[in-house]
Design a protein around this motif. Structure first.
Motif, PDB file in Angstrom:
ATOM      1  N   MET A  91     -16.106 -19.005  13.209  1.00 32.25           N
ATOM      2  CA  MET A  91     -15.451 -18.431  12.032  1.00 32.25           C
ATOM      3  C   MET A  91     -15.659 -19.339  10.814  1.00 32.25           C
ATOM      4  O   MET A  91     -15.740 -18.849   9.676  1.00 32.25           O
ATOM      5  N   ASN A  92     -15.785 -20.654  11.038  1.00 30.13           N
ATOM      6  CA  ASN A  92     -16.069 -21.549   9.918  1.00 30.13           C
ATOM      7  C   ASN A  92     -17.507 -21.400   9.434  1.00 30.13           C
ATOM      8  O   ASN A  92     -17.778 -21.518   8.231  1.00 30.13           O
ATOM      9  N   VAL A  93     -18.430 -21.149  10.342  1.00 24.80           N
ATOM     10  CA  VAL A  93     -19.810 -20.872   9.942  1.00 24.80           C
ATOM     11  C   VAL A  93     -19.852 -19.613   9.073  1.00 24.80           C
ATOM     12  O   VAL A  93     -20.502 -19.569   8.019  1.00 24.80           O
ATOM     13  N   VAL A 108     -32.328 -27.824  14.763  1.00 23.53           N
ATOM     14  CA  VAL A 108     -31.569 -28.071  13.531  1.00 23.53           C
ATOM     15  C   VAL A 108     -30.135 -28.480  13.862  1.00 23.53           C
ATOM     16  O   VAL A 108     -29.572 -29.390  13.255  1.00 23.53           O
ATOM     17  N   ALA A 109     -29.539 -27.815  14.846  1.00 25.53           N
ATOM     18  CA  ALA A 109     -28.163 -28.134  15.229  1.00 25.53           C
ATOM     19  C   ALA A 109     -28.043 -29.578  15.711  1.00 25.53           C
ATOM     20  O   ALA A 109     -27.105 -30.296  15.371  1.00 25.53           O
ATOM     21  N   LEU A 110     -29.004 -30.024  16.492  1.00 24.56           N
ATOM     22  CA  LEU A 110     -28.973 -31.399  16.993  1.00 24.56           C
ATOM     23  C   LEU A 110     -29.281 -32.402  15.889  1.00 24.56           C
ATOM     24  O   LEU A 110     -28.761 -33.521  15.900  1.00 24.56           O
ATOM     25  N   SER A 111     -30.101 -32.018  14.917  1.00 25.74           N
ATOM     26  CA  SER A 111     -30.461 -32.950  13.851  1.00 25.74           C
ATOM     27  C   SER A 111     -29.255 -33.324  12.999  1.00 25.74           C
ATOM     28  O   SER A 111     -29.209 -34.427  12.443  1.00 25.74           O
ATOM     29  N   LYS A 123     -29.021 -25.904   5.686  1.00 28.11           N
ATOM     30  CA  LYS A 123     -28.582 -26.536   6.931  1.00 28.11           C
ATOM     31  C   LYS A 123     -27.095 -26.348   7.174  1.00 28.11           C
ATOM     32  O   LYS A 123     -26.493 -27.039   7.996  1.00 28.11           O
ATOM     33  N   ALA A 124     -26.477 -25.415   6.437  1.00 24.94           N
ATOM     34  CA  ALA A 124     -25.027 -25.270   6.482  1.00 24.94           C
ATOM     35  C   ALA A 124     -24.507 -24.970   7.876  1.00 24.94           C
ATOM     36  O   ALA A 124     -23.541 -25.582   8.334  1.00 24.94           O
ATOM     37  N   ALA A 125     -25.142 -24.019   8.576  1.00 22.33           N
ATOM     38  CA  ALA A 125     -24.625 -23.616   9.887  1.00 22.33           C
ATOM     39  C   ALA A 125     -24.605 -24.796  10.858  1.00 22.33           C
ATOM     40  O   ALA A 125     -23.610 -25.018  11.567  1.00 22.33           O
ATOM     41  N   ALA A 126     -25.680 -25.573  10.890  1.00 23.82           N
ATOM     42  CA  ALA A 126     -25.753 -26.701  11.812  1.00 23.82           C
ATOM     43  C   ALA A 126     -24.768 -27.793  11.444  1.00 23.82           C
ATOM     44  O   ALA A 126     -24.087 -28.361  12.301  1.00 23.82           O
ATOM     45  N   GLN A 137     -33.468 -33.245   1.165  1.00 22.72           N
ATOM     46  CA  GLN A 137     -33.904 -34.179   2.170  1.00 22.72           C
ATOM     47  C   GLN A 137     -33.980 -33.498   3.526  1.00 22.72           C
ATOM     48  O   GLN A 137     -33.173 -32.646   3.855  1.00 22.72           O
ATOM     49  N   THR A 138     -34.920 -33.872   4.328  1.00 19.88           N
ATOM     50  CA  THR A 138     -35.075 -33.330   5.674  1.00 19.88           C
ATOM     51  C   THR A 138     -34.787 -34.412   6.680  1.00 19.88           C
ATOM     52  O   THR A 138     -34.835 -35.601   6.384  1.00 19.88           O
ATOM     53  N   THR A 139     -34.466 -33.979   7.903  1.00 22.48           N
ATOM     54  CA  THR A 139     -34.126 -34.916   8.966  1.00 22.48           C
ATOM     55  C   THR A 139     -35.219 -34.956   9.994  1.00 22.48           C
ATOM     56  O   THR A 139     -35.705 -33.910  10.384  1.00 22.48           O
TER      57      THR A 139
END
Length: 410
Positions: free
Chosen positions: A125-127, A216-219, A345-348, A408-410
């Motif tokens: 729900m926060n996503v 992306v989630a792990l990053s 990258k908001a969701a991750a 910036q990217t991870t």
């Protein structure tokens, strides 16, 4: 706003997520407001209450931790309805275990289901809410969390009346469980399928998207800002979760003149105070900035908890509960807003930040139960004071990202 997202669809989407937040708060307050009565029904001590909370906390951590994988596989829409069904069933089972069977084990099973479902849906729900906030262009995430607080206010109020009128936990919890399921089913039906919230959409290649989304989630966990925001959210989430789980019992059993009904009423005061700030919090943050607001509220939370601990009378206890609620009101939603500063990258990042916050919110307070058996519940609450101060000290992490930082990217 995305041109493909019409105004009516957007309004229904926003309203649906408001309702999901409300349902989550309602479920938590339903359990929390009846802790004294459940304890009496099961004839257990505070350490055993702590064990129940620990079971819910561990289940919540599992639900939270698995939510990125669920999001990547099913998307927020399908994941939310599955999670809501799980925690609605858990709420009903708590009442059945307490009054029908008088079984510690059944109540624990109910809390495990409650924890699994709520842990998972809280991230989803926060996503969804941060995606809606990006479309609105305004700070509205506190308003979503106000609806969570609306749920706790109404849930605590119903719990206070149920305790006063001696309505069984069974009748109370089963009724609320059914209501939550119905609200969830109607709400999720009005949530659009969108790639932004990781829902499968036409043309998706599932295996490719699964790998990419999980990467992306792990990053997000390799970014230092995630942990700095985590400290901010940890302090305020611990303060909020500690109130939901222990405030009512603290009034009922640790303050002279306290009763279960007064305990539930004090929880309602805490929730009303928190809700009020969340309603007006968005414009306040837009005017003063996240960092200043977070620091002032951290000091307010620390002062409120101290007053609650040291209060010589019930009216002062209620004042402490109100300040406690005001202070703890915006730490979590502003942490979510900060995590979502980069839409790409908001969701991750929201998922990672929410994991830290909800582990503190649901997994931390059970520890207070075990500690309280040795030093007393009110003395244990000093831990929350220290964490509130720490949250204020780390509030600088919530400053908005510059444009070059977003790229910036991870």
């Amino acid at each position: 706003m995305d041109a493909t997202l019409t105004r009516p669809v957007y309004v229904r989407w926003r309203t649906a997520i408001f309702a999901v937040f409300f349902s989550s708060g309602l479920s938590i307050a339903t359990w929390a407001s009846r802790v004294p009565d459940i304890r009496l029904a099961l004839e257990i001590d505070k350490a055993q209450v702590g064990m129940l909370l620990l079971g819910a906390g561990i289940a919540s951590i599992i639900g939270i931790s698995s939510s990125p994988a669920v999001l990547a596989r099913t998307g927020a829409r399908l994941g939310m309805i599955l999670s809501i069904t799980t925690f609605a069933t858990g709420v009903a089972l708590i009442g059945i275990g307490a009054n029908v069977f008088g079984s510690f084990q059944i109540v624990l099973l109910g809390l495990v289901l409650f924890g699994l479902g709520n842990g998972c849906v809280d991230v989803m729900m926060n996503v969804e809410a941060t995606a809606i906030e990006q479309h609105s262009g305004k700070t509205i995430l506190p308003l979503f969390h106000a609806f969570f607080s609306f749920g706790t206010v109404i849930g605590a109020g119903i719990g206070a009346l149920a305790a006063l009128w001696q309505i069984s936990v069974f009748a109370h919890a089963v009724t609320v469980g059914i209501l939550i399921f119905l609200i969830g089913a109607v709400s999720v039906a009005n949530v659009p399928r969108r790639a932004e919230t990781l829902d499968p959409v036409e043309g998706d290649t599932e295996k490719v998207h699964w790998r990419e989304r999980m990467h992306v989630a792990l990053s997000a966990w390799r970014e230092p800002r995630t942990y700095a925001l985590g400290v901010v959210m940890l302090g305020m989430s611990f303060a909020e979760g500690g109130a939901n789980d222990w405030l009512a019992l603290g009034v009922a059993e640790e303050h002279a003149g306290g009763t279960p009904a007064l305990g539930a009423a004090a929880l309602a005061v805490f929730s009303v105070a928190m809700t009020t700030v969340r309603i007006f919090g968005g414009p306040l943050v837009d005017r003063l900035g996240r960092v200043i607001v977070l620091r002032v509220l951290a000091l307010t939370a620390a002062a409120g908890i101290l007053l609650f601990i040291l209060a010589p009378s019930i009216p002062m206890v209620f004042l402490g509960a109100a300040l406690w609620g005001i202070g703890a009101s915006l730490g979590f939603p502003l942490g979510m807003s900060a995590a979502a500063d980069d839409p790409a990258k908001a969701a991750a990042r929201v998922s990672a930040a929410a994991t830290i916050g909800y582990i503190s919110f649901l997994g931390g307070p059970p520890v207070l139960g075990f500690i309280s058996e040795h030093i007393g519940l009110l003395n244990t609450l000093y831990i929350l004071v220290v964490l509130a101060v720490a949250s204020g000290l780390f509030s600088g992490a919530a400053r908005p990202l510059r444009e070059d930082e977003k790229t910036q990217t991870t």
